[in-house]
Design an enzyme around this catalytic site. Sequence first.
Site, PDB file in Angstrom:
ATOM      1  N   SER A 100       1.542  -4.143  -2.499  1.00  0.00           N
ATOM      2  CA  SER A 100       2.575  -3.681  -1.572  1.00  0.00           C
ATOM      3  C   SER A 100       2.370  -2.214  -1.215  1.00  0.00           C
ATOM      4  O   SER A 100       3.346  -1.509  -1.007  1.00  0.00           O
ATOM      5  CB  SER A 100       3.955  -3.883  -2.193  1.00  0.00           C
ATOM      6  OG  SER A 100       4.033  -3.185  -3.419  1.00  0.00           O
ATOM      7  N   CYS A 101       1.130  -1.763  -1.135  1.00  0.00           N
ATOM      8  CA  CYS A 101       0.867  -0.360  -0.814  1.00  0.00           C
ATOM      9  C   CYS A 101       1.500  -0.028   0.533  1.00  0.00           C
ATOM     10  O   CYS A 101       1.357  -0.780   1.501  1.00  0.00           O
ATOM     11  CB  CYS A 101      -0.637  -0.091  -0.793  1.00  0.00           C
ATOM     12  SG  CYS A 101      -1.377  -0.368  -2.418  1.00  0.00           S
TER      13      CYS A 101
HETATM   14 CO   LIG Z   1      -1.106  -2.574  -2.487  1.00  0.00          CO
END
Ligand SMILES: [Co+2]
Length: 191
Positions: free
Chosen positions: A96-97
């Site tokens: 979830s960067c």
């Molecule tokens: Co990520």
Amino acid sequence: MDLRVRALESVLTQKGYVDPAALDALIDTYQTKIGPRNGARVVAKAWSDPQFADWLASDATAAIASLGFTGRQGEHMVAVFNDADQHHMVVCTLCSCYPWPVLGLPPTWYKSAPYRSRAVRDPRGVLAEFGVTLPDTTAIRVWDSTAELRYLVIPRRPAGTDGWSEDKLADLVTRDSMIGTGLARQPGSAS
Ligand SMILES: [Co+2]
């Protein structure tokens, strides 16, 4: 996942590696003090100031930092500019960067497995589910965020906004338009 995270936090706390109060302060900061309005300021300035837009295109980290938006998960930024020929969309296929200093914490759907896999396989279909239909002549380019690099989409400036102040322009910039799953609002549309 919640249980695993809690178990991990307990172990790290017991071993003295993390301070729960510090974690709470970090989460509170990004949940309540830092959010997509920061990114909207960046976009509005890029729309208004061609020199800033050039800087943003060549060194987004520095250009964004000049507005005071720095910090964790935003150390290395790249700005990608939408136009008639190309629409950019951001995903993190692994986890979830997300660029916290400009957009805050990611929405739940951004972290979901369906978005992470389908954004790559069928970006046009995903966009349609977000209510965005682009002409076939507009190519869609999908960027995969990593722990090292985070992307900010600069949506197209809506027509009919000549001479608008940055404050007024910023109100047209939605969170989703900066992820690439939405477009900027049209002037006169409800916010
Ligand atoms: Co990520």
